[in-house]
Design an enzyme around this catalytic site. Structure first.
Site, mmCIF file in Angstrom:
data_model
loop_
_atom_site.group_PDB
_atom_site.id
_atom_site.type_symbol
_atom_site.label_atom_id
_atom_site.label_comp_id
_atom_site.label_asym_id
_atom_site.label_seq_id
_atom_site.Cartn_x
_atom_site.Cartn_y
_atom_site.Cartn_z
ATOM 1 N N SER A 1 32.965 39.574 39.282
ATOM 2 C CA SER A 1 34.187 40.198 38.755
ATOM 3 C C SER A 1 33.805 41.113 37.595
ATOM 4 O O SER A 1 32.673 41.070 37.102
ATOM 5 C CB SER A 1 35.162 39.123 38.268
ATOM 6 O OG SER A 1 34.652 38.514 37.093
ATOM 7 N N ASP B 1 34.167 42.267 42.617
ATOM 8 C CA ASP B 1 35.437 41.604 42.912
ATOM 9 C C ASP B 1 36.536 42.218 42.028
ATOM 10 O O ASP B 1 36.368 42.324 40.807
ATOM 11 C CB ASP B 1 35.251 40.110 42.569
ATOM 12 C CG ASP B 1 36.346 39.227 43.091
ATOM 13 O OD1 ASP B 1 37.021 39.625 44.059
ATOM 14 O OD2 ASP B 1 36.505 38.115 42.547
ATOM 15 N N HIS C 1 45.194 32.864 43.036
ATOM 16 C CA HIS C 1 43.974 32.637 42.265
ATOM 17 C C HIS C 1 44.108 31.426 41.333
ATOM 18 O O HIS C 1 45.199 31.084 40.919
ATOM 19 C CB HIS C 1 43.644 33.876 41.428
ATOM 20 C CG HIS C 1 43.196 35.034 42.261
ATOM 21 N ND1 HIS C 1 43.981 36.132 42.503
ATOM 22 C CD2 HIS C 1 42.036 35.255 42.933
ATOM 23 C CE1 HIS C 1 43.329 36.981 43.278
ATOM 24 N NE2 HIS C 1 42.140 36.475 43.566
ATOM 25 N N GLY C 2 42.958 30.842 41.010
ATOM 26 C CA GLY C 2 42.920 29.799 39.992
ATOM 27 C C GLY C 2 43.078 28.397 40.555
ATOM 28 O O GLY C 2 43.042 28.177 41.772
ATOM 29 N N GLY D 1 41.686 33.960 46.717
ATOM 30 C CA GLY D 1 42.384 32.767 46.221
ATOM 31 C C GLY D 1 42.274 31.590 47.164
ATOM 32 O O GLY D 1 43.238 30.863 47.378
ATOM 33 N N ASN E 1 37.121 34.252 49.771
ATOM 34 C CA ASN E 1 36.700 34.279 48.363
ATOM 35 C C ASN E 1 36.891 32.927 47.685
ATOM 36 O O ASN E 1 38.008 32.391 47.676
ATOM 37 C CB ASN E 1 37.552 35.290 47.593
ATOM 38 C CG ASN E 1 37.179 36.719 47.891
ATOM 39 O OD1 ASN E 1 36.421 36.998 48.803
ATOM 40 N ND2 ASN E 1 37.713 37.629 47.101
ATOM 41 N N ASP F 1 35.977 31.006 44.031
ATOM 42 C CA ASP F 1 35.456 30.998 42.671
ATOM 43 C C ASP F 1 35.803 29.674 41.985
ATOM 44 O O ASP F 1 34.924 28.941 41.515
ATOM 45 C CB ASP F 1 36.070 32.182 41.890
ATOM 46 C CG ASP F 1 35.469 32.332 40.503
ATOM 47 O OD1 ASP F 1 34.660 31.471 40.104
ATOM 48 O OD2 ASP F 1 35.795 33.302 39.803
ATOM 49 N N SER F 2 37.086 29.339 41.956
ATOM 50 C CA SER F 2 37.540 28.164 41.188
ATOM 51 C C SER F 2 36.836 26.876 41.601
ATOM 52 O O SER F 2 36.507 26.044 40.745
ATOM 53 C CB SER F 2 39.055 27.987 41.338
ATOM 54 O OG SER F 2 39.716 29.110 40.810
HETATM 55 O O1 G3H Z 1 39.818 36.671 41.314
HETATM 56 C C1 G3H Z 1 39.292 36.467 40.241
HETATM 57 C C2 G3H Z 1 38.001 35.740 40.175
HETATM 58 O O2 G3H Z 1 38.203 34.352 40.289
HETATM 59 C C3 G3H Z 1 37.224 36.129 38.962
HETATM 60 O O3 G3H Z 1 37.729 35.593 37.803
HETATM 61 O O4 G3H Z 1 37.922 37.485 36.178
HETATM 62 O O5 G3H Z 1 37.749 35.109 35.405
HETATM 63 O O6 G3H Z 1 35.763 36.264 36.380
HETATM 64 P P1 G3H Z 1 37.270 36.167 36.357
HETATM 65 P P1 13P Z 2 39.978 31.101 43.760
HETATM 66 O O1 13P Z 2 40.503 31.142 42.363
HETATM 67 O O2 13P Z 2 40.932 30.396 44.678
HETATM 68 O O3 13P Z 2 38.601 30.536 43.847
HETATM 69 O O4 13P Z 2 39.906 32.612 44.292
HETATM 70 C C1 13P Z 2 38.809 33.432 43.961
HETATM 71 C C2 13P Z 2 39.007 34.840 44.346
HETATM 72 O O5 13P Z 2 39.878 35.219 45.093
HETATM 73 C C3 13P Z 2 38.062 35.811 43.779
HETATM 74 O O6 13P Z 2 38.403 37.109 44.101
HETATM 75 ZN ZN ZN Z 3 40.482 37.514 44.227
#
Ligand code: G3H
Ligand code: 13P
Ligand code: ZN
Length: 324
Positions: free
Chosen positions: A57, A94, A190-191, A227, A269, A271-272
Site C-alpha cells: 500500500s 495496492d 477492509h479491516g 477486503g 486481497n 492483509d488483515s
Molecule cells: O486496503 C488496504 C490495505 O489493507 C493496506 O492498509 O494502508 O494500512 O497499509 P494500509
Molecule cells: P483485508 O483488510 O480484508 O485483509 O483486505 C485487504 C485488502 O483489500 C488490501 O487491498
Molecule cells: Zn483493498
C-alpha cells in the site's frame, strides 16, 4: 534511478490471471510492510508451489521506503529460488491514489499497479485510470482499476458505507480505460470489523448475483476481490487472551471465498489476517516471556505462524497451491 521489474526478476499479472481464470482458482495478493512478512509470504508460496502477488500500500511504501522495497522484492525473488522452487512473483501497488504514485511505482520496479479512482465520479475514475494505463502499459506493467466502493478504510479514503458495483458500468469502464483487471464491490470490506453482527449471528452473504452479472458482461475478464480476510477467530481469541481488545472482529467466511475463487475472481486481497496472526503470536510470546527483549525471539514464532496461515489459505481457500 528507474528500473524495470524484469530486471528484478518479477512478472506482471497477465499470465497469472489467464491461468487462474482457466484453472478456477485465485492468485493470493498478500500485503507486506517488513522483512518477516515478506519472508513468510515467499516461504509459504514456495512450499505450496503457488504464484503470488506481493502487495504494497502507499502507507507500506512510506513505512518501508521505496528504495528498500525495490531491493526487498529482488531479494524475495532470489530467496524463492534458493528455497528450491521458482514461482511467479508480482510486485503490486495496492490502492494507488494518484497518477504520480502509480508512475513512481512503475519507475521503481513494480510489475503491477492499482489506481483506485472508486471515490471519484464515474467519468473522473475513467479519465484517471486511463492515464495510469497509458503510462504503465508503455512498460508492460499491468493495471487494476476499481468500480464501486468498499466499506471500511481504503488507505487514505475512508468510507462509512459500501456502494456495490453497478454491473451496467463495467463494460464501458473496461473498454474506455484499457485496465487489465477490475476490483468490484460485492459486500466485502477492509479491516478486522467487517460486519456489525451479534455473537452467534451469521454475516450477510456476499452479493454473488452482482459478481455473476459482472462476469456475464465482461466474460473472461479478471475480477479482483478486496477486503477478503476471514478475521480468523483463533487469532482474535489469542489477541484478547493476551491483553488485546478486539471485540466483534469478524470477516468473510472461507466458504464464500472458495466460491469466489472458483469464479472469474482471479486475485484475492488479504492483509488483515496477516496482521492478526502476527500480532497474536507476538502478544502470546510477550505475555509468556516477560523478561525477553531480543526482537528475533518474538518475531520468529510470529513469522512461522504467518507461513502456516498463508500456506493454509493457498491450499484450502484460494486453490492456488500447486499452480506455479
Ligand atoms: O486496503 C488496504 C490495505 O489493507 C493496506 O492498509 O494502508 O494500512 O497499509 P494500509
Ligand atoms: P483485508 O483488510 O480484508 O485483509 O483486505 C485487504 C485488502 O483489500 C488490501 O487491498
Ligand atoms: Zn483493498
Amino acid at each position: 534511478m528507474a528500473v524495470s521489474y524484469r530486471e528484478l526478476g518479477l512478472v506482471n499479472t497477465r499470465d497469472m490471471f489467464a491461468k487462474a481464470m482457466g484453472g478456477k482458482y485465485a492468485v493470493p495478493a498478500y500485503n507486506f510492510n517488513n522483512l518477516e512478512q515478506l519472508q513468510a509470504i515467499i516461504t509459504a508460496c514456495v512450499q505450496t508451489k503457488s504464484p503470488v502477488i506481493l502487495q504494497v500500500s502507499k502507507g507500506a511504501r512510506d513505512y518501508a521506503n521505496a528504495t528498500m522495497l525495490r531491493y526487498m522484492a529482488m531479494g524475495a525473488v532470489a530467496y524463492a529460488k534458493e528455497l528450491g522452487y521458482e514461482i511467479p512473483i508480482a510486485l503490486h501497488l495496492d490502492h494507488g491514489d494518484t497518477f504520480e504514485t502509480c508512475k513512481s511505482c512503475v519507475d521503481y520496479g513494480f510489475s503491477s499497479v492499482m489506481i483506485d479512482g472508486s471515490h471519484h465520479s464515474f467519468e473522473d475514475n475513467i479519465a484517471l485510470t486511463k492515464q495510469v494505463v497509458e503510462y504503465a502499459h508503455r512498460f508492460d506493467v499491468t493495471v487494476e482499476g476499481e468500480l464501486g466502493v468498499l466499506a471500511g478504510i481504503e488507505d487514505d479514503v475512508q468510507s462509512e458505507h459500501s456502494h456495490y458495483t453497478n454491473p451496467d458500468q463495467v463494460v464501458e469502464f473496461v473498454e474506455k480505460t484499457g485496465v487489465d483487471s477490475l476490483a468490484i464491490s460485492i459486500g466485502t470490506s477492509h479491516g478486522a470489523y467487517k460486519f456489525k453482527v451479534k455473537p452467534g449471528e451469521s454475516v450477510p452473504p456476499l452479493r454473488f448475483d452482482i459478481l455473476e452479472e459482472c462476469e456475464q458482461r465482461i466474460p473472461g475478464f479478471p475480477i479482483v476481490l478486496h477486503g477478503a480476510s476471514s478475521v480468523l477467530p483463533e487469532y482474535v481469541e489469542m489477541i484478547n487472551m493476551y491483553g488485546g481488545k478486539m471485540d466483534n472482529a469478524v470477516g468473510i467466511p472461507e466458504e464464500q471465498l472458495r466460491k469466489a475463487a472458483a469464479s472469474a475472481v482471479c486475485k484475492i486481497n488479504i492483509d488483515s489476517d496477516g496482521r492478526l496472526a502476527f500480532t497474536a503470536k507476538i502478544r502470546e510470546f510477550m505475555a509468556q516471556n516477560p523478561s525477553k527483549f531480543d526482537p528475533r525471539e518474538y518475531l520468529k514464532p510470529a513469522r512461522a505462524e504467518l507461513v502456516k496461515m498463508y500456506a493454509a489459505k493457498n491450499e484450502n481457500v484460494l486453490g492456488s497451491a500447486g499452480r506455479a
